[in-house]
Design a protein around this motif. Structure first.
Motif, short mmCIF file in Angstrom:
data_model
loop_
_atom_site.label_atom_id
_atom_site.label_comp_id
_atom_site.label_asym_id
_atom_site.label_seq_id
_atom_site.Cartn_x
_atom_site.Cartn_y
_atom_site.Cartn_z
N UNK A 43 29.22 -57.63 29.10
CA UNK A 43 28.36 -57.99 27.97
C UNK A 43 28.37 -59.50 27.72
N UNK A 44 27.20 -60.02 27.38
CA UNK A 44 27.08 -61.42 27.01
C UNK A 44 26.58 -61.46 25.57
N UNK A 45 27.51 -61.30 24.62
CA UNK A 45 27.15 -61.31 23.20
C UNK A 45 28.23 -62.08 22.42
N UNK A 46 27.91 -62.39 21.19
CA UNK A 46 28.84 -63.12 20.33
C UNK A 46 30.07 -62.26 20.03
N UNK A 47 31.25 -62.87 20.07
CA UNK A 47 32.52 -62.24 19.74
C UNK A 47 32.87 -61.07 20.64
N UNK A 48 32.41 -61.09 21.88
CA UNK A 48 32.71 -60.00 22.80
C UNK A 48 34.21 -59.86 23.03
N UNK A 49 34.94 -60.95 22.89
CA UNK A 49 36.39 -60.92 23.10
C UNK A 49 37.11 -60.09 22.03
N UNK A 50 36.45 -59.83 20.90
CA UNK A 50 37.04 -59.00 19.85
C UNK A 50 36.78 -57.51 20.05
N UNK A 51 36.05 -57.18 21.08
CA UNK A 51 35.69 -55.79 21.34
C UNK A 51 36.61 -55.17 22.39
N UNK A 52 36.92 -53.89 22.22
CA UNK A 52 37.64 -53.16 23.26
C UNK A 52 36.69 -52.83 24.41
#
Length: 402
Positions: free
Chosen positions: A36-45
């Motif tokens: 995924x290339x979206x904002x805050x993807x690093x906060x997602x599991x």
């Protein structure tokens, strides 16, 4: 009752930006799922999804339009333009009065909602753009399609989670068949691949972190996607009289409700919808050659759906081909049935059955021909498209070759 045919089809989805590229990707068994290339993807599991790649809204819309069109509306308008251009229709006079639009979506303007929650709750601002409500409302896409092409007949939006598109197309079919409308623009659209949209689905614990593997014993969940599929449903005699290129006939439709559980599917509910579509279209079970499955890649859905198909078709179930293209483009939620209808049209028009890719290991509870990993050349005359939604809402379309 009138016969109903499809004379135009348009799409933008993770596999392609039009029908031709989508057919090609399905034929090749190509995956549109990736990081995924979206904002805050690093906060997602969950960090994978079926995103529409290579898309730049500025290439299609001006600043004023972008301020009014959420991403799901943009996808709808682009797909509708393709479909209506292919159909070769101009909506003026009496035809405009007898033509409408019914679209399916589950989240509507979820990107707009997500962005503005950030503005208010995270950034602490007290004002939002004055067009936020008309941009995020579920009927925005249907309304803009009706305005863009002068569709002055019945127009509305259906929101029934993962069955939204099939329910919408079923309503459009019945309107044309009954004579209420001459032409209906129909299908569905979804764009939930934003931080809030994915975070909400994470809570259900039905998402895969590595891929969608419907019917495979190694499956571990669904993968979200985005995009739109839009079609022109037209009265057969009207299409024939003007020499339209007919893609296929919409032969039957049925709906059912499980009336059982908000998230767990029911074999009986699914079977009633499948059987109902056959009965509505006066189709013998032996005539069905292919089913585009709901096929989410969750154990609950896959096993229930296979059991329902086996119950309805009996001995003929062994002769059926059934595949899930969600393995390639992901689950488009309210738009999923519309994009999956392209696999049905491909089967009827091009005699190519789209595969279930990522299939690794047979599941004894899904012992049907799931067209594993590679597309198959096969002549079929009748196909079904299944959609089974949270809330126990089921919708099945039957299509036949013309």
């Amino acid at each position: 009752m009138k016969r109903v045919v499809i004379t135009g089809a348009g799409t933008i989805n993770p596999l392609g930006h039009d029908a031709a590229s989508t057919f090609e990707a399905m034929k090749e068994g190509r995956s549109g799922i990736g990081a995924l290339d979206i904002r805050d993807v690093d906060r997602l599991q969950i960090q994978i999804g079926g995103q529409v790649s290579g898309y730049d809204e500025n290439a299609y819309f001006n600043r004023q339009q972008i301020a009014l069109y959420d991403r799901f509306t943009q996808f709808t308008l682009l797909s509708a333009r393709q479909a209506i251009e292919q159909a070769g229709l101009k909506f003026t006079g009496k035809l405009a009065d007898r033509s409408g639009v019914v679209l399916g979506t589950s989240g509507g303007g979820l990107n707009t909602q997500d962005e503005n929650y950030r503005v208010v709750y995270e950034e602490g601002k007290n004002r939002v753009h004055p067009f936020i409500v008309p941009k995020l409302m579920n009927n925005a896409a249907a309304s803009h399609v009706s305005m863009e092409w002068n569709l002055r007949g019945p127009s509305f939006t259906v929101a029934t989670a993962c069955a939204s598109s099939n329910h919408a197309m079923g309503q459009a079919f019945n309107m044309v068949r009954s004579g209420m409308a001459k032409v209906m623009v129909t299908g569905g659209s979804e764009s939930m691949l934003c931080f809030g949209g994915i975070k909400a689905w994470e809570g259900l614990r039905v998402m895969s972190k590595d891929g969608c593997r419907p019917f495979s014993a190694t499956r571990n969940g669904m993968v979200q996607g985005e995009g739109a599929g839009i079609f022109v449903f037209e009265e057969y005699e009207h299409a024939k009289a003007r020499g339209a290129d007919i893609l296929c006939e919409v032969a039957g439709f049925a709906m059912s409700s499980d009336a059982a559980d908000i998230v767990m599917p029911s074999k009986q509910g699914a079977a009633r919808a499948i059987h109902g579509a056959l009965k509505d279209g006066k189709i013998a079970k032996s005539k069905v050659g292919y089913i585009n499955a709901h096929g989410t890649g969750t154990a609950a859905n896959d096993k229930t759906e296979c059991a329902a198909v086996a119950d309805v078709f009996g001995a003929h179930a062994d002769q059926l081909m059934i595949s899930s293209t969600k393995s390639m483009h992901g689950h488009l939620i309210g738009g999923t049935g519309a994009v999956e209808l392209f696999a049905c049209i491909m089967a009827l028009r091009k005699s190519v059955i789209a595969p279930t890719i990522n299939y690794e290991e047979a599941d004894p509870e899904c012992a049907l021909d799931v067209v594993p990993n590679e597309a198959r050349d096969a002549e079929v005359d009748v196909v079904l498209s299944n959609a089974f939604a949270f809330g126990g809402l089921n919708a099945v379309l039957a299509l036949r070759k013309v």
